[in-house]
Design an enzyme around this catalytic site. Structure first.
Site, PDB file in Angstrom:
ATOM      1  N   GLU A 123      -7.948 -44.147 -24.208  1.00 13.16           N
ATOM      2  CA  GLU A 123      -7.810 -44.664 -22.844  1.00 13.16           C
ATOM      3  C   GLU A 123      -8.760 -45.837 -22.618  1.00 13.16           C
ATOM      4  O   GLU A 123      -8.414 -46.824 -21.972  1.00 13.16           O
ATOM      5  CB  GLU A 123      -8.102 -43.557 -21.817  1.00 13.16           C
ATOM      6  CG  GLU A 123      -7.117 -42.400 -21.839  1.00 13.16           C
ATOM      7  CD  GLU A 123      -5.771 -42.737 -21.194  1.00 13.16           C
ATOM      8  OE1 GLU A 123      -5.619 -43.867 -20.693  1.00 13.16           O
ATOM      9  OE2 GLU A 123      -4.881 -41.867 -21.208  1.00 13.16           O
ATOM     10  N   ARG A 128      -7.220 -49.528 -21.847  1.00 16.43           N
ATOM     11  CA  ARG A 128      -7.450 -50.013 -20.483  1.00 16.43           C
ATOM     12  C   ARG A 128      -8.590 -51.023 -20.424  1.00 16.43           C
ATOM     13  O   ARG A 128      -8.438 -52.105 -19.853  1.00 16.43           O
ATOM     14  CB  ARG A 128      -7.764 -48.847 -19.535  1.00 16.43           C
ATOM     15  CG  ARG A 128      -6.633 -47.847 -19.425  1.00 16.43           C
ATOM     16  CD  ARG A 128      -6.869 -46.866 -18.285  1.00 16.43           C
ATOM     17  NE  ARG A 128      -6.055 -45.660 -18.463  1.00 16.43           N
ATOM     18  CZ  ARG A 128      -5.534 -44.934 -17.476  1.00 16.43           C
ATOM     19  NH1 ARG A 128      -5.742 -45.271 -16.232  1.00 16.43           N
ATOM     20  NH2 ARG A 128      -4.826 -43.850 -17.717  1.00 16.43           N
ATOM     21  N   ASP A 140       4.497 -41.113 -28.432  1.00 13.87           N
ATOM     22  CA  ASP A 140       5.121 -42.371 -27.998  1.00 13.87           C
ATOM     23  C   ASP A 140       4.594 -43.653 -28.638  1.00 13.87           C
ATOM     24  O   ASP A 140       5.300 -44.366 -29.355  1.00 13.87           O
ATOM     25  CB  ASP A 140       5.063 -42.488 -26.467  1.00 13.87           C
ATOM     26  CG  ASP A 140       3.677 -42.179 -25.862  1.00 13.87           C
ATOM     27  OD1 ASP A 140       2.708 -41.983 -26.631  1.00 13.87           O
ATOM     28  OD2 ASP A 140       3.580 -42.164 -24.621  1.00 13.87           O
ATOM     29  N   GLU A 178       6.752 -47.247 -17.305  1.00 16.03           N
ATOM     30  CA  GLU A 178       7.505 -47.464 -18.558  1.00 16.03           C
ATOM     31  C   GLU A 178       8.919 -48.007 -18.350  1.00 16.03           C
ATOM     32  O   GLU A 178       9.375 -48.856 -19.118  1.00 16.03           O
ATOM     33  CB  GLU A 178       7.556 -46.173 -19.383  1.00 16.03           C
ATOM     34  CG  GLU A 178       6.214 -45.791 -20.019  1.00 16.03           C
ATOM     35  CD  GLU A 178       5.234 -45.198 -19.015  1.00 16.03           C
ATOM     36  OE1 GLU A 178       5.672 -44.761 -17.929  1.00 16.03           O
ATOM     37  OE2 GLU A 178       4.018 -45.180 -19.304  1.00 16.03           O
TER      38      GLU A 178
END
Ligand SMILES: *[C@@H]1O[C@H](CO)[C@@H](O)[C@H](O)[C@H]1NC(C)=O
Length: 568
Positions: free
Chosen positions: A201, A205, A333, A471
């Site tokens: 993360e 980010r 994913d 998404e």
């Protein structure tokens, strides 16, 4: 991101082996015990069982370390560091000089990023400003805005919303907001956080946010911060296998696996490479790129199911947890996303990335793609238990896939991927359109049984929330850029209007608990940084009349919608 996690240990109690006489004596002895004595006995046995179970779960993975004969060499393990550095120096000569800021673009940026040029873009900028105002008032410098309680949420203590929004603000041409965000980064962003942060993360980010802000604006403060952060994240990779642990303390630089298990998520360890590679190319220090690329190279060598990967990987042994789920949703994913994007970022020179991606898409077609009953919508389901059981379920996260498939086709991959992209995009659209709020739930289930049931799609109560995720909008942007079909802009506009109607509150936007009930969507009081970084950015780009506002031939978007330059 919540995946499933199942552990079980079978305890076999041998029933044979005692001579007949002894069995009888034991039985008599047992019958003579008082109720209290028997209870004590039961308790001792339970405690013993529990402790054994507890320790054996912890040791399963350590055991595989010892039995693992495959020799794995991490670039950061002590013995190899020296050789590694030498190797680096040799390679350095072959690689072109680091790219400084994207100055060419910087010169043009006042023209390129001149602000909204369409009505729909203007509406998106208004939405951004509304959210930003609430964030400034109640959460400035904190990670996330809680717009209903007029407070904030701190996850890593890194001002996530500011760092994640920098490039969105820049692309929208909001000079004043950019200056205040930039000054906060320069003066108040404190990376010396004595707390655990999630490597993945923080990379997508914060590192991604800083690097794209650097490339777009040319301001070196962002690169300085990015290098500082990269050095603090690097210790995560100091494991036996080179596969990073999930968590790292930015101040002490100590790294460890998640508390609940010795494994890392496959998508997390495979979704660091765009950022670390760019950090190396921008700083001239190749340790970042090599360390992260090693993870990809290692995963490349592991055995997969038709190119598909289980969602957990052990950082001690470097092996997959073989019976875990296979999915293009949570924890799986972006492994697939970063295969093709790394290939694009590195100038289409690294063949194994392309080949693994192509194999995975074929594996997906073979194992995961099904059609709903009665209307035949195509979707990508999941395999449980290492491939034994098919689950007709799709996370909203999976809706990144049509866009990524289209991106691959744009860069020369097989054109039949486009058919998959069209159909999957339609299904994702249905997950929105079939809800009375016109907002998709976090997870959708599909009917695949030939019954008289009328609905293709159904939603379970625990999955009915919407976190303002990007998404599907992301995929619409790719598909619009590549096909110029304005239907995709219209779909994006329908969803934007739903966000306005159901998630806008007086101090920002909030995630909601139930997309099925327009009378009560159950606001959840949270605006995650990806709403401004991704959802708002992709909407703004989708509604642009300049399809090259962010040119997919020059930039590759990281998993958090931060554009990073493609190496020529
Ligand atoms: C644009 O996309 C929509 C939705 O998939 C489709 O129905 C329509 O035929 C497409 N238009 C063109 C010109 O391809």
């Amino acid at each position: 991101m919540f995946g499933e996690y199942n552990d079980f240990v079978a305890v076999n109690v041998p029933a044979e082996g005692l001579p007949e006489k002894k069995k009888k004596n034991l039985w008599r002895w047992w019958n003579q015990l008082s109720r209290f004595q028997r209870n004590v006995f039961y308790m001792v046995i339970s405690v013993l069982c529990f402790t054994t179970l507890y320790f054996s779960i912890g040791n399963i993975d350590n055991a595989t370390v010892k039995s693992n004969k495959q020799k794995i060499v991490s670039p950061l393990s002590k013995e190899n560091l020296e050789n590694y550095v030498k190797d680096q120096e040799n390679k350095l000569e072959e690689i072109e000089q680091p790219i400084p800021a994207d100055f060419e673009n910087y010169d043009k940026s006042s023209v390129l990023f001149k602000g909204p040029t369409t009505k729909r873009q203007q509406a998106v900028v208004q939405a951004f400003k509304h959210a930003w105002k609430g964030y400034k008032k109640f959460a400035w410098g904190h990670d996330h805005l809680k717009p209903i309680s007029e407070s904030y949420h701190d996850w890593f203590g890194l001002g996530l919303t500011i760092v994640d929004s920098l490039d969105t603000i820049y692309i929208m041409g909001l000079k004043e907001e950019f200056a205040e965000a930039r000054n906060w980064v320069a003066e108040h962003l404190n990376l010396n956080q004595d707390r655990d942060v999630n490597l993945f993360e923080t990379t997508i980010r914060v590192l991604g946010g800083l690097l794209s802000a650097y490339h777009l604006s040319g301001d070196s403060i962002f690169l300085d911060k990015a290098i500082d952060l990269g050095l603090r994240l690097l210790p995560s990779f100091k494991t036996e296998s080179g596969i990073p642990f999930s968590d790292v303390n930015l101040a002490t630089k100590l790294s460890h696996p998640p508390k609940w298990s010795p494994v890392s998520s496959t998508s997390e360890v495979a979704t660091l490479q765009l950022e670390f590679t760019d950090l190396s190319r921008s700083s001239g220090d190749f340790i970042f790129e090599k360390t992260a690329a090693f993870v990809s190279e290692h995963i490349h060598t592991l055995t997969k199911k038709d190119g598909l990967v289980p969602i957990f990987i052990n950082a001690f042994s470097g092996n997959f947890r073989s019976y875990s789920t296979i999915t293009f949703g949570a924890r799986g994913d972006s492994y697939y996303e970063y295969l093709v994007k790394q290939w694009i970022q590195t100038g289409k020179t690294v063949d194994y990335l392309k080949n693994d991606y192509l194999e995975a898409i074929e594996g997906m077609k073979k194992n995961l793609v099904r059609r709903t009953v009665p209307n035949g919508y195509l979707f990508v389901g999941e395999l449980l238990g290492g491939g034994k059981e098919f689950k007709p379920k799709m996370d909203h996260l999976t809706c990144y896939l049509p866009g990524t498939l289209a991106l691959g086709v744009h860069h020369g991959l097989p054109s039949d991927h486009m058919n998959l992209a069209y159909e999957l995009l339609e299904t994702c659209y249905q997950t929105y359109a079939q809800q009375p709020t016109f907002l998709a739930p976090e997870i959708t289930y599909f009917n695949i049984q030939p019954t008289d049931q009328a609905n293709d799609i159904y939603v379970k109560t625990p999955d009915a929330h919407n976190l303002l995720r990007p998404e599907f909008i992301e995929s619409l942007w790719y598909m619009y850029q590549i096909t110029k079909n304005t239907t995709y802009q219209d779909w994006g506009w329908q969803i934007f209007e739903s966000f306005e109607k159901y998630t806008k509150v007086s101090n920002g936007y909030t995630s909601i608990g139930d997309v099925r009930n327009p009378e009560n969507v159950k606001p959840r009081d949270m605006m995650e940084s990806f709403f401004l970084s991704e959802t708002i950015k992709y909407l703004y780009l989708l509604f642009s009349d300049d399809p090259k506002l962010i040119d997919i031939d020059r930039y590759v978007m990281n998993s958090e919608a931060h554009p990073l330059p493609i190496q020529s």
